[in-house]
Design a protein around this motif. Structure first.
Motif, PDB file in Angstrom:
ATOM      1  N   CYS B   5       0.826  -1.196   0.000  1.00 19.53           N
ATOM      2  CA  CYS B   5       0.000   0.000   0.000  1.00 19.53           C
ATOM      3  C   CYS B   5       0.866   1.254   0.000  1.00 19.53           C
ATOM      4  O   CYS B   5       1.879   1.306   0.695  1.00 19.53           O
ATOM      5  CB  CYS B   5      -0.918   0.013   1.215  1.00 19.53           C
ATOM      6  N   CYS B  36      -8.874  -0.686  -2.026  1.00 19.71           N
ATOM      7  CA  CYS B  36      -7.834  -1.633  -1.592  1.00 19.71           C
ATOM      8  C   CYS B  36      -8.207  -2.226  -0.237  1.00 19.71           C
ATOM      9  O   CYS B  36      -8.348  -1.504   0.747  1.00 19.71           O
ATOM     10  CB  CYS B  36      -6.475  -0.929  -1.524  1.00 19.71           C
ATOM     11  N   ASP B  38      -6.408  -4.115   1.664  1.00 24.58           N
ATOM     12  CA  ASP B  38      -5.310  -4.028   2.642  1.00 24.58           C
ATOM     13  C   ASP B  38      -5.315  -2.678   3.351  1.00 24.58           C
ATOM     14  O   ASP B  38      -5.172  -2.595   4.572  1.00 24.58           O
ATOM     15  CB  ASP B  38      -3.961  -4.251   1.958  1.00 24.58           C
ATOM     16  N   CYS B  39      -5.480  -1.619   2.572  1.00 27.46           N
ATOM     17  CA  CYS B  39      -5.563  -0.273   3.164  1.00 27.46           C
ATOM     18  C   CYS B  39      -6.729  -0.219   4.148  1.00 27.46           C
ATOM     19  O   CYS B  39      -6.626   0.342   5.236  1.00 27.46           O
ATOM     20  CB  CYS B  39      -5.774   0.798   2.087  1.00 27.46           C
TER      21      CYS B  39
END
Ligand SMILES: [Zn+2]
Lengths: 187, 212
Positions: B5, B36, B38-39
């Motif tokens: 990220c 995203c 993950d973010c």
């Protein structure tokens, strides 16, 4: 409130101890809270909070009345806490309390040295676990996190208390927050 | 991978959590979080962490805290003691002052004392006419400063007497008493007190008697 506090401080400067008792009354819980969150143990927190008040009393004429008294007081206390953390020997807490009563001593004793095993962590209450993770933070991040999230002070005031530029305070809060995020990710 | 990220998103998250993000960046951040996972995960963990820390229950000082703290305070400062002594023994003060003021030697010694001077202790630093206890250093011992100021950035273990100067509010710690003597009168008094104490100890008494 500041005007009231300043009035009392003027009396303290003239040698009036009763006025100082009122100051202690006013700030005792907040100061104790800061020390407790920094040190993770009631005995030490009491000790250091008392020491902080004593130093404030002895040095009262060095306090600049154009400033906020609490900022000055918290600064004395956080400095003392950081000193204590740095001087702390690993086996300092011989007075470990029984877990479940007041009991974070056992954990703060180990805090600076080693991580507790996973299963031990899982058995902890959330509150206990959060305090344990705070006390694993490096002291400089710990102070910033406690002042920001437990005392809920504005960044500018934290910067004055810690005598650090605003940017440094932010960096410490970010890093402390990120470290806590990783430490608490399995909660 | 979380590390994939972009730094910028992390920075925007920090700004957002500090309450210091611009409206345009806030929109950019929201888009990134939507796009995203993950973010999004990092962001959710951060807000959760903050909530946990804030939920730490507020602890209270023990019930006898005020009383214990007050009992642990040092006795009244020397200055208060001296003032009381003056109040209780006005005649003696007047007599002593008279003798001192009549003494030419006394007056000349006062003017001799107009120069900047201080007690030399290890680790002390001098900046112009300011004596400094540097940050990160500890100075052990009493310090007397004449015609100069004191700043303590580090730690001082000892009592301080400043004649015609001042203690400048500073971030350090002093484990001891501070006495500032500004006016000629007080300076005289200090000298009298010193002389008196010398006399008392000469006759085998002790300093306590002057402070009652
Ligand atoms: Zn991402």
């Amino acid at each position: 409130m500041d005007a009231l506090v300043n009035k009392r401080i003027k009396r303290v400067m003239k040698g009036d101890q009763d006025a100082f008792a009122e100051i202690v009354e006013l700030y005792q819980h907040q100061l104790f809270q800061i020390c407790y969150r920094m040190l993770g143990n009631r005995h030490e927190a009491e000790d250091i909070a008392q020491e902080a008040f004593t130093r404030a009393y002895v040095n009262i004429h060095t306090f600049d009345q154009n400033r906020k008294f609490s900022t000055w007081l918290y600064r004395i206390a956080t400095n003392l806490c950081i000193d204590r953390i740095r001087k702390k020997k690993p086996d300092y807490h011989l007075d470990a309390e029984v877990r479940g009563t007041e009991g974070l001593n056992m954990y703060s004793k180990i805090a600076n040295d080693e991580e507790l095993p996973e299963e031990e962590l899982m058995r902890m209450e959330v509150q206990e676990r959060v305090q344990y993770e705070i006390s694993r933070l490096p002291d400089k991040y710990r102070a910033a996190i406690v002042l920001k999230y437990i005392e809920e002070l504005p960044l500018a005031e934290i910067s004055e208390i810690l005598d650090l530029p605003l940017g440094t305070v932010k960096t410490r809060i970010h890093r402390g927050r990120e470290a806590l995020r990783k430490q608490l990710s399995n909660l | 991978m979380m590390n994939a990220c972009p730094e910028k998103v992390i920075r925007m998250m920090d700004d957002y959590l500090d309450g210091e993000i611009s409206p345009s960046e806030e929109k950019e951040l929201k888009d990134s979080l939507q796009n995203c996972s993950d973010c999004r995960k990092i962001y959710q963990e951060l807000t959760k962490t903050i909530a946990y820390v804030q939920s730490a229950s507020h602890v209270q000082a023990p019930p006898d805290f005020v009383q214990k703290t007050m009992a642990g305070l040092p006795k009244e400062s020397q200055r208060v003691g001296v003032k009381r002594f003056m109040r209780h023994h006005p005649l003696m003060i007047a007599a002593a002052l008279f003798v001192l003021l009549m003494s030419a030697a006394m007056m000349s010694s006062f003017s001799d004392d107009q120069q900047f001077a201080f007690t030399k202790q290890e680790n002390l630093v001098v900046e112009g006419e300011t004596v400094v206890v540097p940050a990160g250093q500890t100075v052990v011992g009493d310090i007397t400063i004449r015609n100069g100021d004191l700043r303590v950035d580090g730690e001082l273990e000892g009592d301080v007497t400043i004649v015609n100067g001042q203690y400048m509010a500073s971030s350090g710690v002093i484990n001891g008493e501070i006495e500032e003597i500004d006016q000629v009168f007080e300076w005289l008094w200090y000298t009298i007190k010193g002389t008196f104490q010398d006399a008392v100890s000469f006759f085998g008494g002790n300093d306590q008697s002057i402070d009652e």
